[in-house]
Design a protein around this motif. Sequence first.
Motif, short mmCIF file in Angstrom:
data_model
loop_
_atom_site.label_atom_id
_atom_site.label_comp_id
_atom_site.label_asym_id
_atom_site.label_seq_id
_atom_site.Cartn_x
_atom_site.Cartn_y
_atom_site.Cartn_z
N UNK A 154 2.58 -15.13 28.26
CA UNK A 154 2.48 -14.29 27.08
C UNK A 154 2.78 -14.78 25.82
N UNK A 155 1.94 -14.62 24.91
CA UNK A 155 2.16 -14.87 23.47
C UNK A 155 2.21 -13.84 22.57
N UNK A 156 2.84 -13.77 21.28
CA UNK A 156 2.61 -12.74 20.44
C UNK A 156 1.39 -12.49 19.82
N UNK A 157 0.61 -13.88 19.59
CA UNK A 157 -0.66 -14.01 18.93
C UNK A 157 -1.30 -15.29 19.13
N UNK A 158 -2.58 -15.30 18.61
CA UNK A 158 -3.23 -16.74 19.07
C UNK A 158 -3.20 -17.69 18.00
N UNK A 202 1.13 -20.90 20.25
CA UNK A 202 0.92 -21.65 21.41
C UNK A 202 1.61 -22.92 21.64
N UNK A 203 2.01 -23.41 20.50
CA UNK A 203 2.76 -24.67 20.70
C UNK A 203 4.26 -24.51 21.07
N UNK A 204 4.59 -23.28 20.84
CA UNK A 204 6.38 -22.84 21.28
C UNK A 204 5.87 -22.61 22.67
N UNK A 205 5.10 -21.92 23.20
CA UNK A 205 4.91 -21.26 24.75
C UNK A 205 4.72 -22.72 25.49
N UNK A 206 3.52 -23.68 24.85
CA UNK A 206 3.36 -24.58 25.93
C UNK A 206 4.47 -25.72 26.03
N UNK A 207 5.15 -25.98 24.82
CA UNK A 207 6.14 -27.10 25.07
C UNK A 207 7.47 -26.69 25.13
N UNK A 208 7.49 -25.21 25.14
CA UNK A 208 8.87 -24.69 25.00
C UNK A 208 9.94 -25.04 24.05
N UNK A 225 1.54 -7.84 24.10
CA UNK A 225 1.34 -9.38 24.00
C UNK A 225 0.29 -9.90 24.96
N UNK A 226 -0.36 -10.93 24.33
CA UNK A 226 -1.45 -11.53 24.97
C UNK A 226 -1.29 -12.55 26.17
N UNK A 227 -1.74 -12.17 27.54
CA UNK A 227 -1.53 -13.05 28.47
C UNK A 227 -2.68 -14.09 28.66
N UNK A 228 -2.18 -15.61 28.54
CA UNK A 228 -3.16 -16.24 28.09
C UNK A 228 -2.99 -17.45 29.39
N UNK A 229 -4.19 -18.39 29.51
CA UNK A 229 -4.23 -19.39 30.22
C UNK A 229 -4.58 -20.69 29.68
N UNK A 230 -3.53 -21.67 29.96
CA UNK A 230 -3.75 -22.88 29.11
C UNK A 230 -3.83 -24.09 30.14
#
Length: 256
Positions: free
Chosen positions: A176-180, A185-191, A247-252
Motif C-alpha cells: 500500500x502507498x498513500x498516493x501515486x 513509489x520509490x519509498x515503497x519499492x526500495x524501502x 491507501x492504494x494497494x498496488x502491484x509493482x
Amino acid sequence: MKKEEEFLTNRLWELGDLSYTRGIPAATDFLNLNEQNIFRGMEQHLGYLNYRLEGGFPVAERKKVFFYPPEYSDTQMQQYVTEQICYLYITPVAPKFADALTHRDFLGAIMNLGISRSRIGDIFIQDTSAYCICDRAIGVYIQTNLRKIKHTMIKAELRDSLPENFQIPFKQLKGSIASLRVDAFIAFVFHFSRSQAISLIQAEKVFVQGKLVRTGSDSVKELQIVSVRGHGRFRFERILGQTKKERLYVEVSLYQ
C-alpha cells in the motif's frame, strides 16, 4: 548548456534533418537515461520529423533514436531497426565450471575489446549466460573476439531476436502507498524514507519512461517504468484496490 549536451543536441538535429531531406532512415548510438532526457526536451520542436525510440526490448533502458522519412511504412522501419540492432547470446563453454558472472563482468569484458559504451544496449543476465543488445556491426566483432570473461571460457552467438518467451527476471511486489506520487513509489519499492526518495529526485537520479523527474509530486501511471540510478528500475503494473485507511494497494514489478 554543457558541451556534451550541446554536441548531442546538434547530432540529433543533424540526423533528423538528414532523414527528412534525403528520405533515408538514420539512427543514434544507444542513449543512456540522461541523453534520452535531453532528447525528450527537444520533442516539442520536432513536429516535422518522424522518429521512434527502440532499445531492442520493450523495457530496455538504453535506447536508440531512429529517424525515418514520412513515406516509410511500419514494415520498412522495423526492417531498418532489425538491420541496426542485434542480440548476442553469450554463454560459458562449460557452464558447470563457470564463474558467477555479473552484469559488470559481461560489460567489462566487452568494453575491454575497445568498444564504446554507446554501441552497447542493455545486457540481460540469465543464470550463467547473458543476452547483450548491441549494434549489429559491433555484434559481429564481439562474436569473433570475445573468448573469455574472468576465468570462464565463453562462446557468443549472433541472433536477430530474443526468444519468444524471454523475460527479464523480476520480483513482484504488492503493498500500500498513500498516493501515486513517484516519491511514494520509490519509498515503497526500495524501502526508503520519503525524504530519501526526495533526495534521489533532487540529485537527478530518477526517470519515468526515460524522462527526468524534477519533483516528487509527479504521478506514475500504470505500466510506466521508473528508473532510479544506482538502485534499479521497476514497472507500476496496476492498482489492486484500496485499504480501509484509503491507501492504494498496488502491484509493482522490480527488475532484477
